[in-house]
Design a protein around this motif. Structure first.
Motif, PDB file in Angstrom:
ATOM      1  N   LEU A   1       0.860  -1.174   0.000  1.00 23.83           N
ATOM      2  CA  LEU A   1       0.000   0.000   0.000  1.00 23.83           C
ATOM      3  C   LEU A   1       0.900   1.230   0.000  1.00 23.83           C
ATOM      4  CD1 LEU A   1      -2.802  -0.853   2.600  1.00 23.83           C
ATOM      5  CD2 LEU A   1      -2.831  -1.141   0.120  1.00 23.83           C
ATOM      6  N   TYR A   2       0.589   2.170  -0.875  1.00 22.13           N
ATOM      7  CA  TYR A   2       1.386   3.399  -0.977  1.00 22.13           C
ATOM      8  C   TYR A   2       0.622   4.540  -0.307  1.00 22.13           C
ATOM      9  CZ  TYR A   2       3.595   7.537  -2.972  1.00 22.13           C
ATOM     10  OH  TYR A   2       4.212   8.750  -3.121  1.00 22.13           O
ATOM     11  N   THR A   3       1.296   5.255   0.588  1.00 21.38           N
ATOM     12  CA  THR A   3       0.600   6.288   1.359  1.00 21.38           C
ATOM     13  C   THR A   3       1.236   7.667   1.218  1.00 21.38           C
ATOM     14  OG1 THR A   3       1.882   5.727   3.349  1.00 21.38           O
ATOM     15  CG2 THR A   3      -0.247   4.615   3.048  1.00 21.38           C
ATOM     16  N   GLY A   4       1.927   7.902   0.117  1.00 22.15           N
ATOM     17  CA  GLY A   4       2.442   9.242  -0.146  1.00 22.15           C
ATOM     18  C   GLY A   4       3.871   9.447   0.318  1.00 22.15           C
ATOM     19  N   ARG A   5       4.248  10.704   0.401  1.00 19.99           N
ATOM     20  CA  ARG A   5       5.620  11.074   0.720  1.00 19.99           C
ATOM     21  C   ARG A   5       5.713  11.662   2.118  1.00 19.99           C
ATOM     22  NH1 ARG A   5       8.216  13.080  -4.975  1.00 19.99           N
ATOM     23  NH2 ARG A   5      10.099  13.192  -3.718  1.00 19.99           N
ATOM     24  N   GLY A   6       6.868  11.449   2.725  1.00 23.87           N
ATOM     25  CA  GLY A   6       7.155  12.081   4.001  1.00 23.87           C
ATOM     26  C   GLY A   6       7.348  13.575   3.805  1.00 23.87           C
ATOM     27  N   ARG A   7       7.550  14.275   4.918  1.00 21.10           N
ATOM     28  CA  ARG A   7       7.662  15.732   4.816  1.00 21.10           C
ATOM     29  C   ARG A   7       8.986  16.140   4.176  1.00 21.10           C
ATOM     30  NH1 ARG A   7      10.657  18.279   8.850  1.00 21.10           N
ATOM     31  NH2 ARG A   7      11.331  16.952  10.598  1.00 21.10           N
ATOM     32  N   ALA A   8       8.932  17.231   3.458  1.00 18.74           N
ATOM     33  CA  ALA A   8      10.139  17.792   2.858  1.00 18.74           C
ATOM     34  C   ALA A   8      11.037  18.353   3.959  1.00 18.74           C
ATOM     35  CB  ALA A   8       9.769  18.883   1.868  1.00 18.74           C
ATOM     36  N   ARG A   9      12.337  18.256   3.737  1.00 17.43           N
ATOM     37  CA  ARG A   9      13.282  18.767   4.729  1.00 17.43           C
ATOM     38  C   ARG A   9      14.622  19.025   4.058  1.00 17.43           C
ATOM     39  NH1 ARG A   9      13.543  14.036   8.917  1.00 17.43           N
ATOM     40  NH2 ARG A   9      11.355  13.908   8.359  1.00 17.43           N
ATOM     41  N   THR A  10      15.468  19.757   4.735  1.00 17.30           N
ATOM     42  CA  THR A  10      16.822  19.981   4.244  1.00 17.30           C
ATOM     43  C   THR A  10      17.748  18.958   4.882  1.00 17.30           C
ATOM     44  OG1 THR A  10      16.460  22.341   3.903  1.00 17.30           O
ATOM     45  CG2 THR A  10      18.736  21.609   4.105  1.00 17.30           C
TER      46      THR A  10
END
Length: 273
Positions: free
Chosen positions: A160-169
């Motif tokens: 199951l695919y649930t999207g992407r984690g949060r963007a970060r540097t």
């Protein structure tokens, strides 16, 4: 990003096998790796990150008795990460490393991963979470050391695919590997492993800290990062989930709905670059 080939590793370098290359499972076997040092040495030698997670289970792919692949299932990134699975923390793991040598044919990873899931289920585990990193990385000379991947084998394994984690540097060392955020936290708290993290930054070009007190290290870390690393704006890893038993597999969609996480179509190349 390449999608019509199978990615392999040898001594930290990426290699590729044609995706339609035949694979004969009768030439291979999968077995647990009892000693952490064996799996750790293999992963640190061949995986691009050169690092090894906190392992709970380790499995090896063997060809004619030789170790040609390792899967490491780890503790995971903490309760905030593992809560996405509808099972007790002790019954859930993260696929922390998955490494096959360059001589292993295409389609081997799907077969290897399926055998690992069977062994985990046999041992009482109920769920897996895994992340694929689609963001390419280069070393300080501009040479690509990691091309990024969207998790093709996870898709082939009916995750199951649930999207992407949060963007970060993220902070890149000169060789293109990531200086982990947890390593920074260890330095700031003088937690276990902080001296190794300091040595990493010094080896990469940071000045050695003159004051090894807690206050001194907290003052030093930002300067060290600015001199020894390059910033990389990371758009977030893809997240995949599996249930390992019938009850968990059935419960996953309802559990995700309860915590307001949506099951999404699999990512493709055109939305991952």
């Amino acid at each position: 990003m390449l999608t019509n080939v199978a990615q392999r590793w040898f001594k930290g370098r990426a290699f590729y096998r044609p995706a339609r290359e035949p694979f004969n499972p009768r030439l291979f076997e999968v077995a647990p790796i009892a000693e952490d040092r064996i799996a750790k040495a293999f992963v640190q030698t061949h995986h691009y990150s050169g690092s090894y997670p906190a392992a709970r289970e380790r499995f090896g792919l063997y060809q004619a008795g030789a170790l040609v692949g390792v899967a490491v299932f780890s503790v995971g990134g903490g309760p905030h990460v593992m809560r996405i699975l509808p099972c007790e923390p002790a019954a859930s793991v993260e696929l922390g490393r998955f490494v096959l040598l360059d001589r292993v044919g295409a389609n081997a990873e799907t077969w290897f991963f399926a055998r690992c899931r069977e062994l985990l289920a046999r041992d009482g585990y109920a769920g897996i979470v895994s992340f694929s990193d689609p963001v390419a990385r280069t070393d300080a000379r501009g040479r690509q050391v990691f091309p990024g991947h969207i998790g093709t084998i996870y898709q082939a394994s009916n995750a199951l695919y649930t999207g992407r984690g949060r963007a970060r540097t993220k902070h890149l060392l000169p060789d293109g590997t990531v200086f982990d955020e947890r390593a920074k936290t260890k330095i700031r708290a003088q937690a276990k492993g902080w001296r190794y993290a300091v040595d990493q930054l010094v080896a990469a070009g940071a000045p050695a800290p003159m004051d090894m007190s807690l206050a001194g290290l907290r003052s030093w870390i930002d300067l060290a990062l600015s001199q020894a690393t390059r910033p990389l704006r990371h758009t977030g890893n893809h997240r995949y989930l599996w249930g390992l038993d019938r009850a968990t597999t059935r419960a996953l969609p309802h559990h995700l709905a309860q915590i307001k996480i949506t099951i999404l179509p699999y990512p493709k190349m055109d939305i991952c670059t």
